[in-house]
Design an enzyme around this catalytic site. Structure first.
Site, PDB file in Angstrom:
ATOM      1  N   ASP A  97      -8.312 -30.586  -5.097  1.00  0.00           N
ATOM      2  CA  ASP A  97      -7.855 -29.285  -4.613  1.00  0.00           C
ATOM      3  C   ASP A  97      -8.013 -28.168  -5.644  1.00  0.00           C
ATOM      4  OD1 ASP A  97      -5.911 -30.415  -6.242  1.00  0.00           O
ATOM      5  OD2 ASP A  97      -4.496 -30.753  -4.632  1.00  0.00           O
ATOM      6  N   ASP A 138       7.978 -33.822  -2.115  1.00  0.00           N
ATOM      7  CA  ASP A 138       8.146 -33.791  -0.650  1.00  0.00           C
ATOM      8  C   ASP A 138       7.172 -34.739   0.053  1.00  0.00           C
ATOM      9  OD1 ASP A 138       5.756 -32.534  -1.064  1.00  0.00           O
ATOM     10  OD2 ASP A 138       6.304 -30.640  -0.084  1.00  0.00           O
ATOM     11  N   GLU A 179       0.615 -30.631   2.770  1.00  0.00           N
ATOM     12  CA  GLU A 179       2.067 -30.520   2.819  1.00  0.00           C
ATOM     13  C   GLU A 179       2.611 -31.208   4.079  1.00  0.00           C
ATOM     14  OE1 GLU A 179       3.562 -29.569   0.285  1.00  0.00           O
ATOM     15  OE2 GLU A 179       3.103 -27.546  -0.423  1.00  0.00           O
ATOM     16  N   HIS A 213       3.857 -34.837  -0.441  1.00  0.00           N
ATOM     17  CA  HIS A 213       2.498 -34.344  -0.192  1.00  0.00           C
ATOM     18  C   HIS A 213       1.465 -35.112  -1.002  1.00  0.00           C
ATOM     19  CE1 HIS A 213       3.176 -31.093  -3.480  1.00  0.00           C
ATOM     20  NE2 HIS A 213       2.252 -31.902  -3.958  1.00  0.00           N
TER      21      HIS A 213
HETATM   22  C1  F6R Z   1      -2.906 -32.173  -7.640  1.00  0.00           C
HETATM   23  C2  F6R Z   1      -2.392 -32.606  -6.345  1.00  0.00           C
HETATM   24  C3  F6R Z   1      -0.937 -32.743  -6.058  1.00  0.00           C
HETATM   25  C4  F6R Z   1      -0.146 -33.382  -7.203  1.00  0.00           C
HETATM   26  C5  F6R Z   1       1.337 -33.437  -6.852  1.00  0.00           C
HETATM   27  C6  F6R Z   1       2.158 -33.991  -7.982  1.00  0.00           C
HETATM   28  O1  F6R Z   1      -4.317 -32.167  -7.661  1.00  0.00           O
HETATM   29  O2  F6R Z   1      -3.173 -32.816  -5.500  1.00  0.00           O
HETATM   30  O3  F6R Z   1      -0.764 -33.529  -4.918  1.00  0.00           O
HETATM   31  O4  F6R Z   1      -0.634 -34.661  -7.445  1.00  0.00           O
HETATM   32  O5  F6R Z   1       1.787 -32.160  -6.538  1.00  0.00           O
HETATM   33  O6  F6R Z   1       2.123 -33.115  -9.064  1.00  0.00           O
HETATM   34  P1  F6R Z   1       2.700 -33.529 -10.471  1.00  0.00           P
HETATM   35  O7  F6R Z   1       1.828 -34.633 -10.974  1.00  0.00           O
HETATM   36  O8  F6R Z   1       2.565 -32.304 -11.328  1.00  0.00           O
HETATM   37  O9  F6R Z   1       4.089 -33.962 -10.267  1.00  0.00           O
END
Ligand code: F6R
Length: 260
Positions: free
Chosen positions: A67, A136, A143, A138
Site C-alpha cells: 500500500d 481493528d 479497513e 485490517h
Molecule cells: C502496512 C499495512 C498495515 C500495517 C498495520 C499494522 O503496509 O499494510 O496493514 O501492517 O497497520 O501496522 P503496525 O505494524 O505499524 O502496527
C-alpha cells in the site's frame, strides 16, 4: 492456518527472516510482497544482516508493496516508498526496476490500480506476502467492511488507523485520508501469507482473525480461507487466543521435513 508463538518479537522476526531467506535461496527469482509499519522493521533488519553476512542475494527478487498513501510524493519522509528505501531496499541488492509500490500521486488512480494488479500477474504472482495487522483487524489498508474479494484500489482510512499512524506524520491531522492498497482478493492470491503481530495492542485483532468468525468486519479473518497462512506472534499478541497450548505443541512437534 499455522500459528507460531515465539517468546518475543525478536525471536519471531528472526524466524520470519529465516522463512523469507529460505524462499529466496530456494527460488532466487521469488516475488515477495512487503508490508510497512512498525511490525516488520526487525524482520527487515535481519534480512539486511543476512544480505551482508551470509550473502543473501536479492538481485533476482521482485518486490510488490501492499500500500501507499494517496497524495504523498515518493520522497515524502512518511511515504511507504521512503520507508522501504530506508529500512530495506537501499540496504540490499534488489534491483530498483524490480521494486513495485503503488504510486500515490497517480492522476488516474483506477488505471494505476489495474496496472498494479496486471504487473503482479505478469510477474507470476506473489510467492510470499509479509503482512502486519491493524488493531481493528485490517490487512493492508483494507479497513473493516472491505470486500473480502477486493482488488487493488483506493480506500479511506478510519480515524483509528489515522491515529495509529500519526507519529510518522507528526500529528493525526496530517495523515492522509486516502490510500491505495492491494485488496483482500489480491492478498488471497499470494501463495504464502506471513502475518506478523507483536504486542498486547494486537491481541484482540489476532484472536478475532484466527479464531473468530470470518467477517468483513475483521478483514484479516479472510486468512482462515487461505491455503498457507502463517501467523507469527509474540506472547503478548497471542495472549487472547484460546488454543495457545495446542499451537505451541504443534510447532514444537513438527516433523523434521516441515521445520523452517
Ligand atoms: C502496512 C499495512 C498495515 C500495517 C498495520 C499494522 O503496509 O499494510 O496493514 O501492517 O497497520 O501496522 P503496525 O505494524 O505499524 O502496527
Amino acid at each position: 492456518m499455522e500459528i507460531i508463538i515465539q517468546p518475543d518479537s525478536r525471536e519471531a522476526s528472526r524466524l520470519a527472516a529465516k522463512i523469507v531467506a529460505g524462499l529466496v535461496r530456494e527460488k532466487p527469482h521469488a516475488v515477495l510482497g512487503f508490508a510497512t509499519g512498525q511490525t516488520p522493521i526487525e524482520l527487515y533488519r535481519y534480512l539486511v544482516e543476512m544480505h551482508r553476512n551470509e550473502r543473501l542475494d536479492f538481485s533476482e527478487v521482485t518486490a510488490f508493496n501492499l500500500d501507499e498513501y494517496v497524495g504523498l510524493e515518493p520522497g515524502h519522509p512518511a511515504s511507504y516508498h521512503s520507508y522501504m528505501r530506508e529500512n530495506l531496499f537501499d540496504r540490499i541488492n534488489i534491483r530498483k526496476d524490480r521494486v513495485n509500490i503503488p504510486f500515490g500521486l497517480a492522476d488516474d488512480i483506477p488505471t494505476c490500480c489495474r496496472s498494479y494488479e496486471e504487473r503482479i500477474h505478469a510477474d507470476g504472482g506473489i510467492d510470499l506476502q509479509i503482512l502486519g495487522i491493524g488493531a481493528d483487524g485490517h490487512l493492508g489498508f483494507n479497513e473493516p467492511s472491505s470486500s473480502l474479494a477486493s482488488r487493488t484500489r483506493i480506500k479511506t482510512l478510519t480515524d483509528r488507523t489515522r491515529k495509529d499512524n500519526a507519529a510518522a506524520f507528526g500529528g493525526e491531522d496530517k495523515v492522509p485520508h486516502h490510500v491505495i492498497t492491494m485488496g483482500l482478493g489480491t492478498i488471497m492470491d499470494c501463495r504464502t501469507c506471513l502475518l506478523l503481530a507483536f504486542g498486547r495492542k494486537k491481541a484482540r485483532a489476532v484472536a478475532q482473525a484466527a479464531e473468530g468468525p470470518l467477517t468483513a468486519m475483521v478483514p484479516a479473518s479472510i486468512l482462515q480461507m487461505h491455503q498457507r497462512a502463517i501467523f507469527l506472534l509474540d506472547e503478548e499478541a497471542a495472549s487472547q487466543l484460546t488454543r495457545t497450548y495446542y499451537y505451541k505443541w504443534v510447532y514444537e512437534n513438527k516433523p523434521d521435513w516441515q521445520k523452517y
